[in-house]
Design a protein around this motif. Structure first.
Motif, PDB file in Angstrom:
ATOM      1  N   ILE A  57       0.846  -1.198   0.000  1.00 18.78           N
ATOM      2  CA  ILE A  57       0.000   0.000   0.000  1.00 18.78           C
ATOM      3  C   ILE A  57       0.875   1.239   0.000  1.00 18.78           C
ATOM      4  O   ILE A  57       1.760   1.390   0.847  1.00 18.78           O
ATOM      5  N   ILE A  58       0.620   2.097  -0.980  1.00 18.29           N
ATOM      6  CA  ILE A  58       1.320   3.382  -1.054  1.00 18.29           C
ATOM      7  C   ILE A  58       0.295   4.455  -0.688  1.00 18.29           C
ATOM      8  O   ILE A  58      -0.692   4.624  -1.401  1.00 18.29           O
ATOM      9  N   LYS A  59       0.515   5.149   0.424  1.00 16.44           N
ATOM     10  CA  LYS A  59      -0.405   6.223   0.805  1.00 16.44           C
ATOM     11  C   LYS A  59       0.191   7.538   0.307  1.00 16.44           C
ATOM     12  O   LYS A  59       1.163   8.044   0.862  1.00 16.44           O
ATOM     13  N   LEU A  60      -0.379   8.057  -0.766  1.00 13.65           N
ATOM     14  CA  LEU A  60       0.154   9.267  -1.402  1.00 13.65           C
ATOM     15  C   LEU A  60      -0.660  10.474  -0.958  1.00 13.65           C
ATOM     16  O   LEU A  60      -1.882  10.496  -1.104  1.00 13.65           O
TER      17      LEU A  60
ATOM     18  N   ASP B 238      -1.156   9.226 -12.700  1.00 12.77           N
ATOM     19  CA  ASP B 238      -0.171   8.578 -13.577  1.00 12.77           C
ATOM     20  C   ASP B 238       0.239   7.211 -13.049  1.00 12.77           C
ATOM     21  O   ASP B 238       0.317   6.240 -13.793  1.00 12.77           O
ATOM     22  N   ILE B 239       0.509   7.137 -11.735  1.00 11.24           N
ATOM     23  CA  ILE B 239       1.003   5.895 -11.132  1.00 11.24           C
ATOM     24  C   ILE B 239      -0.058   4.802 -11.131  1.00 11.24           C
ATOM     25  O   ILE B 239       0.246   3.623 -11.271  1.00 11.24           O
ATOM     26  N   GLU B 240      -1.321   5.246 -10.965  1.00  2.94           N
ATOM     27  CA  GLU B 240      -2.408   4.263 -10.851  1.00  2.94           C
ATOM     28  C   GLU B 240      -2.606   3.445 -12.111  1.00  2.94           C
ATOM     29  O   GLU B 240      -3.097   2.316 -12.052  1.00  2.94           O
ATOM     30  N   LYS B 241      -2.170   4.010 -13.259  1.00  3.99           N
ATOM     31  CA  LYS B 241      -2.351   3.266 -14.508  1.00  3.99           C
ATOM     32  C   LYS B 241      -1.454   2.036 -14.484  1.00  3.99           C
ATOM     33  O   LYS B 241      -0.283   2.120 -14.142  1.00  3.99           O
ATOM     34  N   GLY B 242      -1.988   0.925 -14.876  1.00  2.00           N
ATOM     35  CA  GLY B 242      -1.155  -0.269 -15.045  1.00  2.00           C
ATOM     36  C   GLY B 242      -0.604  -0.873 -13.772  1.00  2.00           C
ATOM     37  O   GLY B 242       0.420  -1.539 -13.792  1.00  2.00           O
ATOM     38  N   LEU B 243      -1.294  -0.663 -12.634  1.00  2.00           N
ATOM     39  CA  LEU B 243      -0.859  -1.329 -11.407  1.00  2.00           C
ATOM     40  C   LEU B 243      -1.550  -2.679 -11.321  1.00  2.00           C
ATOM     41  O   LEU B 243      -2.717  -2.785 -11.659  1.00  2.00           O
ATOM     42  N   ASN B 244      -0.832  -3.700 -10.845  1.00  2.00           N
ATOM     43  CA  ASN B 244      -1.535  -4.962 -10.654  1.00  2.00           C
ATOM     44  C   ASN B 244      -2.197  -4.979  -9.287  1.00  2.00           C
ATOM     45  O   ASN B 244      -2.020  -4.053  -8.493  1.00  2.00           O
ATOM     46  N   SER B 245      -2.958  -6.032  -9.021  1.00  2.00           N
ATOM     47  CA  SER B 245      -3.765  -6.060  -7.785  1.00  2.00           C
ATOM     48  C   SER B 245      -2.922  -6.219  -6.528  1.00  2.00           C
ATOM     49  O   SER B 245      -3.436  -6.153  -5.422  1.00  2.00           O
ATOM     50  N   ASP B 246      -1.621  -6.404  -6.680  1.00  2.00           N
ATOM     51  CA  ASP B 246      -0.748  -6.526  -5.508  1.00  2.00           C
ATOM     52  C   ASP B 246      -0.455  -5.174  -4.865  1.00  2.00           C
ATOM     53  O   ASP B 246       0.026  -5.109  -3.744  1.00  2.00           O
TER      54      ASP B 246
ATOM     55  N   ALA C 273      -1.697  -1.086  -4.152  1.00  2.00           N
ATOM     56  CA  ALA C 273      -2.789  -0.111  -4.107  1.00  2.00           C
ATOM     57  C   ALA C 273      -2.236   1.262  -3.758  1.00  2.00           C
ATOM     58  O   ALA C 273      -1.398   1.386  -2.866  1.00  2.00           O
ATOM     59  N   ILE C 274      -2.687   2.274  -4.482  1.00  2.00           N
ATOM     60  CA  ILE C 274      -2.339   3.659  -4.145  1.00  2.00           C
ATOM     61  C   ILE C 274      -3.536   4.248  -3.416  1.00  2.00           C
ATOM     62  O   ILE C 274      -4.632   4.294  -3.970  1.00  2.00           O
ATOM     63  N   GLU C 275      -3.331   4.656  -2.172  1.00  2.00           N
ATOM     64  CA  GLU C 275      -4.429   5.233  -1.390  1.00  2.00           C
ATOM     65  C   GLU C 275      -4.179   6.716  -1.169  1.00  2.00           C
ATOM     66  O   GLU C 275      -3.031   7.166  -1.138  1.00  2.00           O
ATOM     67  N   THR C 276      -5.271   7.428  -0.971  1.00  2.00           N
ATOM     68  CA  THR C 276      -5.166   8.849  -0.640  1.00  2.00           C
ATOM     69  C   THR C 276      -4.973   8.995   0.851  1.00  2.00           C
ATOM     70  O   THR C 276      -5.630   8.324   1.642  1.00  2.00           O
TER      71      THR C 276
ATOM     72  N   ASN D 199       7.773   4.445  -8.593  1.00  2.00           N
ATOM     73  CA  ASN D 199       7.820   3.131  -9.233  1.00  2.00           C
ATOM     74  C   ASN D 199       8.859   2.236  -8.575  1.00  2.00           C
ATOM     75  O   ASN D 199       8.661   1.035  -8.431  1.00  2.00           O
ATOM     76  N   THR D 200       9.965   2.833  -8.155  1.00  2.00           N
ATOM     77  CA  THR D 200      11.001   2.066  -7.451  1.00  2.00           C
ATOM     78  C   THR D 200      10.450   1.564  -6.119  1.00  2.00           C
ATOM     79  O   THR D 200      10.649   0.412  -5.759  1.00  2.00           O
ATOM     80  N   LEU D 201       9.744   2.432  -5.419  1.00  2.00           N
ATOM     81  CA  LEU D 201       9.140   2.046  -4.135  1.00  2.00           C
ATOM     82  C   LEU D 201       8.148   0.912  -4.321  1.00  2.00           C
ATOM     83  O   LEU D 201       8.054   0.003  -3.508  1.00  2.00           O
ATOM     84  N   ILE D 202       7.388   1.007  -5.404  1.00  2.00           N
ATOM     85  CA  ILE D 202       6.391  -0.028  -5.701  1.00  2.00           C
ATOM     86  C   ILE D 202       7.088  -1.327  -6.038  1.00  2.00           C
ATOM     87  O   ILE D 202       6.720  -2.390  -5.557  1.00  2.00           O
TER      88      ILE D 202
END
Lengths: 149, 509
Positions: free
Chosen positions: A80-83, A100-108, A110-113, A142-145
């Motif tokens: 989980i990335i809390k941005l 931008d980051i949310e595009k093309g993320l797999n289900s593993d 999640a970007i949260e607000t 992307n590196t963090l992800i």
């Protein structure tokens, strides 16, 4: 606190956490944080168990779980990335960054607000696995992800 | 052994301070984690001792460490990252640090450092002069609630002192949720003992033996540092029984929130501390008389409480001599957003907003013109460049429809979308409302819908009239400032950037 919680079934773990907090009703938030720390979310079965330990109604426990943004009712993604999307991070492009980051993320992943990490002079910031990162751009995110996912 | 100072606060760690510290440890240095001086633009700011004082090296990357050790430390010729003597850096020199006097100098977790730098002088004074005299000092200082509501602190303390009860509480509101704010975080991470001493002073003054710090969960490093500071205080006898050998008892518990902005509202916070949903309570009764668990409670902001040691130690007169008008003392302003030199700037009230943004901050980071400045958080307002010469004083900003609030200053350049920021104001209220009162719970949703319709060009004139009516309803009818002040930023955007909200030239609004 029992040394190795993992060997206990969920119900026992929850009761131990409650007992660890003296079964005190005012410690409900702390108890829910502790349950989420080992279970990653608050399962439905937990409401009655906690209610019984703390002498609260099931509705009261459910009410607290659903009120606070931190508590999850369902299992979350592995990472989980809390941005931050508050004003200072917005001024440095965090809304576009999230899109931008949310595009093309797999289900593993999640970007949260999240609203404000108190790192407003080094925006955009994110909270990942208990660490706060500042001055983020798409590459670093992307590196963090990618790292330890 | 060679000593090096490497900061450890959320900002410096967010840009690599821990990795830098690790490199120095590997190279055999003794690393002192000295909190932070609050200049985020210099972080990680590494320091070494020299005969003339501490010298700094800015924006150090782990890869710079070897070169610093070999070519910089102790060498005459200045290294690329060398920013010279800390005491000569304008950013710090021009500040008037009272709350943050020790930050960056000391190890935040060292009680010895704290005492060597004047720690507990205030508490001892408080015990000497007694409870009523201590409350009088706070009253005479002119200290006002630094969370943002700016209510006279002395009046709150007097009310609680006067309330008779078998138990009273001191609660520290460390739920610093406003976007653009981080001074609470910074003092808790860099001089936690100042807050702890302030809470003990409050307890001694009002007759409370138990305190709570309600810290937002979004501050994990603060939790770690503050937790350790409280532990150290207990270990060294500065919390618990017979605090500092002065005969008083004070227990302090650190509690963590769970992501709700509304829990920064004092009564919502109290409900949250009681393990409930953070619902706002009606006042009266005032928390000072009937607060936590129904007992008389002082609930104050971090900076407010951390101001007490200085006021008790040096006297109310000295504090009241700083500032302007009814805005006495200093405020640690927080410069953030699109800013070249962001960080914490503690100055007396009386400077203009421009002096902080341009004098200290150097203008925008992007180099593009400033379009708007959010002052006072999401319940403050957007200041137009024409208003930047307004004096930072609670009353002066209220007069122009703005608010100093907690002192958060967020700078936007000309790429800012003011319509999006107006829309965000209602969205944020919708997400964070406790839901108790209709003007806030429903008003936030309707406000967003009206802005969307206006943006689509739908019945613009009527919808602006409706929006104005909604503003009134929320301002007058809401139970607390969440609904009550959500219109404030939107009003300011409407006033200064009407065209961006969809007002065509010549259309009546």
């Amino acid at each position: 606190m029992a040394a190795n919680l993992d060997i206990y079934p969920l119900e026992s773990k929850i009761k131990l956490v409650c007992a660890d907090h003296n079964n005190a009703a005012d410690m409900l938030l702390e108890i829910l944080h502790a349950v989420q720390a080992f279970n990653r979310y608050i399962p439905e079965s937990a409401y009655q168990i906690i209610a019984d330990c703390l002498n609260l109604s099931r509705a009261e426990v459910y009410g607290v779980v659903t009120f606070y943004h931190d508590f999850r009712q369902k299992p979350p993604a592995k990472k989980i990335i809390k941005l931050c999307q508050s004003e200072a991070c917005q001024s440095m492009g965090s809304v576009q960054l999230k899109a931008d980051i949310e595009k093309g993320l797999n289900s593993d992943v999640a970007i949260e607000t999240i609203y404000c990490l108190g790192n407003c002079a080094l925006a955009p910031s994110a909270l990942v696995d208990g660490q706060i990162y500042g001055r983020l751009d798409a590459d670093q995110l992307n590196t963090l992800i990618g790292g330890a996912a | 052994m060679n000593i090096v100072y490497v900061p450890k606060d959320t900002a410096s760690v967010s840009v690599g301070a821990n990795a830098v510290a690790a490199k120095f440890i590997d190279a055999g240095y003794k690393v002192i984690r000295n909190g932070s001086r609050g200049a985020a633009w210099l972080e990680p700011l590494v320091e070494i001792d020299t005969p003339d004082g501490r010298v700094g090296f800015s924006c150090v990357h782990p890869n710079d460490v070897e070169a610093l050790i070999n070519d910089a430390f102790g060498h005459e010729a200045p290294h690329l990252l060398d920013v010279g003597l800390i005491k000569n850096i304008d950013y710090f020199k021009k500040q008037t640090r009272h709350i943050f006097a020790k930050s960056g100098e000391i190890d935040p977790l060292s009680i010895d450092d704290y005492i060597a730098h004047g720690g507990f002088v205030g508490l001892k004074k408080c015990i000497d002069i007694g409870a009523q005299a201590s409350v009088k000092q706070i009253l005479d200082s002119g200290l006002r609630g630094r969370g943002g509501a700016a209510f006279p602190t002395g009046i709150k303390w007097q009310t609680t002192l006067d309330a008779a009860a078998d138990q009273k509480y001191v609660v520290c509101n460390a739920d610093e949720g406003d976007g653009g704010t981080f001074s609470d975080r910074l003092v808790m991470e860099t001089d936690p003992m100042a807050l702890i001493e302030g809470m003990i002073i409050c307890g001694a003054s009002i007759g409370a033996t138990k305190g709570y710090i309600y810290l937002r969960s979004e501050y994990p490093l603060t939790k770690e540092i503050l937790g350790e500071a409280i532990e150290n205080a207990y270990q060294t006898g500065w919390l618990g029984d017979n605090v500092g050998g002065l005969g008083l008892h004070f227990d302090l518990e650190l509690r963590i929130g769970a992501g709700a902005y509304i829990c920064g509202e004092e009564t919502s916070l109290l409900d949250s501390l009681e393990g409930k949903r953070g619902m706002v309570r009606a006042k009266p009764p005032l928390p000072a008389i009937e607060g936590l668990f129904g007992k008389p409670t002082i609930i104050n902001n971090v900076i407010t409480l951390a101001s007490a040691p200085d006021i008790l130690a040096n006297g109310a007169k000295a504090y009241a001599a700083l500032g302007v008008g009814r805005s006495t003392g200093t405020l640690p302003f927080q410069l953030g957003g699109n800013i070249k030199r962001g960080g914490m700037v503690e100055v007396e009230f009386g400077h203009t907003l421009r002096e902080i943004i341009e004098g200290f901050g150097g203008g925008t980071l992007s180099g593009r013109p400033i379009k708007a400045v959010q002052l006072g958080g999401p319940l403050g307002s957007y200041i137009h460049p024409d208003e930047l010469d307004t004096v930072l004083d609670y009353e002066k900003f209220a007069e122009i429809g703005g608010a100093v609030g907690h002192g958060g200053i967020v700078v936007f350049d000309d790429t800012a979308n003011m319509a999006a920021l107006a829309r965000f104001a209602f969205h944020f209220c919708e997400v964070e409302s406790c839901g108790k009162c209709t003007p806030c719970r429903i008003g936030a949703v309707r406000g967003g819908e009206i802005l969307d319709k206006i943006a689509d060009g739908e019945n613009v004139t009527e919808n602006f009239a409706l929006l104005d009516d909604l503003f009134d309803v929320m301002e007058v009818g809401s139970l607390c400032a969440m609904g009550g002040l959500t219109p404030k930023p939107v009003r300011s955007i409407l006033k200064h950037f009407p065209l961006e909200l969809g007002i065509k030239e010549g259309v009546e609004t």
